[in-house]
Structure formats: C-alpha cells, structure tokens
Design an enzyme around this catalytic site. Structure first.
Site, mmCIF file in Angstrom:
data_model
loop_
_atom_site.group_PDB
_atom_site.id
_atom_site.type_symbol
_atom_site.label_atom_id
_atom_site.label_comp_id
_atom_site.label_asym_id
_atom_site.label_seq_id
_atom_site.Cartn_x
_atom_site.Cartn_y
_atom_site.Cartn_z
ATOM 1 N N ARG A 104 0.851 -1.203 0.000
ATOM 2 C CA ARG A 104 0.000 0.000 0.000
ATOM 3 C C ARG A 104 0.886 1.253 0.000
ATOM 4 O O ARG A 104 0.540 2.281 -0.566
ATOM 5 C CB ARG A 104 -0.973 0.004 1.194
ATOM 6 C CG ARG A 104 -1.784 1.292 1.295
ATOM 7 C CD ARG A 104 -3.120 1.166 2.050
ATOM 8 N NE ARG A 104 -3.077 0.295 3.201
ATOM 9 C CZ ARG A 104 -2.505 0.596 4.380
ATOM 10 N NH1 ARG A 104 -1.935 1.770 4.568
ATOM 11 N NH2 ARG A 104 -2.523 -0.276 5.367
ATOM 12 N N TYR A 107 -16.017 18.635 -14.543
ATOM 13 C CA TYR A 107 -16.475 17.251 -14.604
ATOM 14 C C TYR A 107 -17.529 16.968 -13.530
ATOM 15 O O TYR A 107 -17.337 17.312 -12.352
ATOM 16 C CB TYR A 107 -15.258 16.340 -14.428
ATOM 17 C CG TYR A 107 -15.571 14.879 -14.360
ATOM 18 C CD1 TYR A 107 -16.025 14.203 -15.483
ATOM 19 C CD2 TYR A 107 -15.416 14.164 -13.184
ATOM 20 C CE1 TYR A 107 -16.316 12.857 -15.429
ATOM 21 C CE2 TYR A 107 -15.707 12.813 -13.125
ATOM 22 C CZ TYR A 107 -16.155 12.165 -14.245
ATOM 23 O OH TYR A 107 -16.447 10.830 -14.193
ATOM 24 N N ASP A 111 -7.054 20.227 -13.266
ATOM 25 C CA ASP A 111 -7.408 18.926 -13.839
ATOM 26 C C ASP A 111 -7.019 18.996 -15.317
ATOM 27 O O ASP A 111 -7.651 19.692 -16.106
ATOM 28 C CB ASP A 111 -8.920 18.700 -13.663
ATOM 29 C CG ASP A 111 -9.391 17.354 -14.221
ATOM 30 O OD1 ASP A 111 -8.708 16.800 -15.099
ATOM 31 O OD2 ASP A 111 -10.461 16.878 -13.793
ATOM 32 N N LYS A 115 -8.314 8.177 -19.024
ATOM 33 C CA LYS A 115 -8.671 8.709 -20.333
ATOM 34 C C LYS A 115 -7.463 8.650 -21.281
ATOM 35 O O LYS A 115 -7.079 7.574 -21.699
ATOM 36 C CB LYS A 115 -9.232 10.132 -20.160
ATOM 37 C CG LYS A 115 -10.225 10.271 -18.988
ATOM 38 C CD LYS A 115 -11.510 9.490 -19.176
ATOM 39 C CE LYS A 115 -12.376 9.399 -17.930
ATOM 40 N NZ LYS A 115 -12.692 10.624 -17.221
#
Ligand code: PLP
Length: 379
Positions: free
Chosen positions: A46, A98, A170, A195
């Site tokens: 992790r 978004y 972003d 994306k």
C-alpha cells in the site's frame, strides 16, 4: 529532452534483477526484510510498489514536475487533494467542471464542513470576489468538460500566489502532450489517467503531479493512509499507454480538427464547441498555453430536442455510445443524461449544458470513416 523521447523513456529503467526493458508487474503485497527495518525501501505494497514507483516517476517527468503520485481512479486523486483541507476551509471551483468532481465536492466533502464556491473561470478575475480568509484552494479544469471552455492558468496562478492559495488543474482533457500546468504556475496537476494517458479504455487510474516537497509529503501520507492505491497490473498498463501518448494525441488533434470543421459546416448542426476555432472565446488563451486543440468537442442540433439527440446517438456505427473519453476508439455521449446527470437540470442549463448537447471523443480511426458515420447519423 523533446516530447516524443520523454513519453517513451520517462521513469523506466531496465529492471535491476533481470534487465527486463519493461518494468515488471510486481504482484506482491509485502517484501521480505533481512532483519527488522533492514529492507530495500519496500515494506508493504500500500505504501510502496516498484511498478507503481516507475509509473509515478514517469508521470512526474511527462508533466515537468518533481513528484508523481498515482491513485486507483481520477476521483481518488481528487479526493486526496481535498483531504489536505480542514473543516471551515473554502474552495473556489470552476462552474462547468467534470460532473463527478462536482458530486464529490457537494455530496461528500460539504458534509465534512468544507465550503465550495462555483464560478465561471473563463475570466480569472471572476474568482477575486469569492476569496476570503478561509479560502485555501482553487480547482480548475481546462478545457472544460463538455463545453470546452478555457481558463488562463497563468492568470489564475498569479491571483492564487497573491493570496497564497493552492492552484489545482485537472489536465485530463489536454494531457501533458498539449499543456503543462506546472510550467504555468499551478501547484498540483490532476489527471483522470483513465482517459488519454491510459488511452485504450482498459484501466481506471488517477494521478497527481507536483513540485513542492512539503505538498508531496502530505499527499503521499494521504495516499498511504487512505489507501486508494492502484494495483501493479494497472500501473503497468499506464506505463505502456504513456509510451504512445504523443503519437495518439497527434492523430486525435488532426482528426478532431477535421471533424470540428465538418460539424460546423453541417446544416443540421447548431453550435460546435471546440477550442481550436478562432472565434472560440478561449482561442487566444488556448493558443498561448496549449500546443494543439485535441479531439474533444461538443455540439448541439438545430432541432434542439432530446428526441433528435437520442436518434443521432443510437444511429452511429463507428462512434460507440459510452461514457468516458480519450481512448483510441471514438465515443459519443449525451452529457445531460450520462456524465453530467448528477448536476441538477436548472444548474446544468444555466451553464449552457443543453438537453440536446452531444459530446464526442474523437478517436484515432481513419477520419473519413468517422465523418461518414456522423454524416449518416445526423441524417
Ligand atoms: C473522468 C474524469 C474524472 C474522473 O476520473 P475517474 O478516473 O473516472 O475517476 C475527472 N476529471 C475529468 C475531466 C474526467 O474526464
């Protein structure tokens, strides 16, 4: 180093144990220690994983940053940024960003006492009246989704620095091939790497890139404490995707330009939103801060009804009707009922996101086939 060389070589060193040219998928949850505390920098997956490390180094290089941190999704990366804040802090965010970011802010973080203001960032000066002593962070997206509005990152950064606010950009739509927000003064770049960075519609992934040591320490602490880390297989797919980003983006831009002009000249099409048009309100800023205009665009129909939009959406054969964007295949979607369905209708319409608006993610197929497909679907 030039862009193309950077995208291929960023972060990746031959594997020290075998010389493998591609970083192996280190599918392990833990690492053996010779004696307590005696290890090679890897304790528990992790916190650290070599495949993830290679990807994070690559992300830093391609965004001209010092550090990259990767997450199990774009919204997990956004979530980590907002966790830098405390109750009572305020954020100024772009009004047409978004839908999932809007949902995370309003439905999750407002509950914890963080206040969000939404404003049209087409003019950076619009944020000034909203700044007060509790303001800590500015969240912007450019070009925006789905209306392709442009924010002047350098102008926003100047205001942010004046008031000692963090500026987060972003950069999902532009990608580091077209735009590098850190170079323009942003403090953190966020990507839904799902994306364009991944580019093949086969992985959910998010990342943050930054320069500041202290900011990196805080975000790394959140990454390992909250645990929204990606698996090594996903990190490998990202590493692989990034190697062809420049080739894909070049074609996305070429195809995008041709399709934007085709749509604009079509008698049944209303308005076309693409930031490469010289009469687009953000064209001057886009030309200054971007190296091209990309393959994302939206348009309305002259018959401005949901029915007309639905008919078109179910008639395309090459464009697949689906959420998401940035893959090699062309996608078509209906923001009002799909990606932006969580935004109340009134708010949506106010921001220009009409019922008949259709968004395209232009892929890298042969552009003639794409144009033919749209032509028959528009009818
Ligand atoms: C998809 C997307 C996100 C969210 O990322 P996920 O990877 O889906 O969690 C954030 N911002 C933009 C602009 C996006 O397109």
């Amino acid at each position: 180093m030039k862009l193309a060389t950077k995208f291929i070589h960023a972060g990746v060193e031959p594997d020290p144990s075998t010389g493998a040219i591609m970083t192996p998928i280190y599918q392990t949850s833990t690492y053996v220690q010779a004696a307590p505390g005696q290890h090679k920098g890897y304790e528990y997956a992790r916190s650290q994983n070599p495949t993830r490390k290679a990807l994070e180094d690559a992300l830093a290089v391609i965004e001209n940053g010092k550090y990259g941190l990767s997450f199990s999704s774009g919204v997990a990366a956004t979530d980590a940024v907002i966790k830098l804040l405390a109750p009572g802090d305020e954020v100024i965010a772009a009004s047409d960003m978004y839908g999932g970011t809007y949902r995370l802010f309003t439905k999750v973080f407002e509950k914890f006492g963080i206040k969000f203001h939404y404003v049209d960032m087409g003019n950076a000066e619009n944020i000034r009246p909203l700044i007060n002593e509790n303001t800590k962070l500015i969240w912007t997206e450019t070009p925006t989704n789905p209306l392709m509005n442009i924010t002047d990152i350098a102008a926003l950064s100047a205001i942010a620095k004046e008031h000692k606010l963090l500026l987060v950009v972003d950069n999902t739509f532009a990608t580091p091939y077209l735009q590098n927000p850190l170079d323009l003064g942003a403090d953190i770049v966020m990507h839904s790497a799902t994306k364009y960075l991944g580019g093949h519609s086969d992985v959910i992934h998010g990342c943050l890139i930054m320069n500041d040591d202290n900011l990196k320490d805080q975000l790394y602490f959140i990454q390992k404490s909250c645990g929204a880390v990606p698996g090594p297989q996903d990190c490998f797919l990202m590493l692989r995707g990034i190697k062809t980003l420049h080739v894909r983006m070049q074609r996305h831009c070429e195809n995008g330009e041709k399709i934007a002009h085709f749509l604009r000249n079509h008698p049944k099409v209303g308005k076309v939103y693409w930031c490469g048009f010289e009469d687009h309100p953000g064209y001057a800023v886009a030309s200054k801060q971007m190296r091209g205009f990309g393959g994302m665009m939206s348009f309305t129909l002259k018959d401005d009804s949901t029915e007309a939009a639905n008919k078109l959406l179910s008639s395309t054969k090459v464009f697949a009707l689906a959420e998401s964007l940035g893959g090699v295949e062309s996608l078509i979607n209906h923001p009002a009922s799909m990606t932006h369905a969580s935004i109340p209708r009134e708010e949506r319409i106010k921001n220009g996101l009409l019922d008949s608006l259709i968004r395209l993610s232009v892929g890298i197929e042969d552009v003639d086939d794409l144009i033919e497909d749209l032509n028959q679907a528009i009818g």
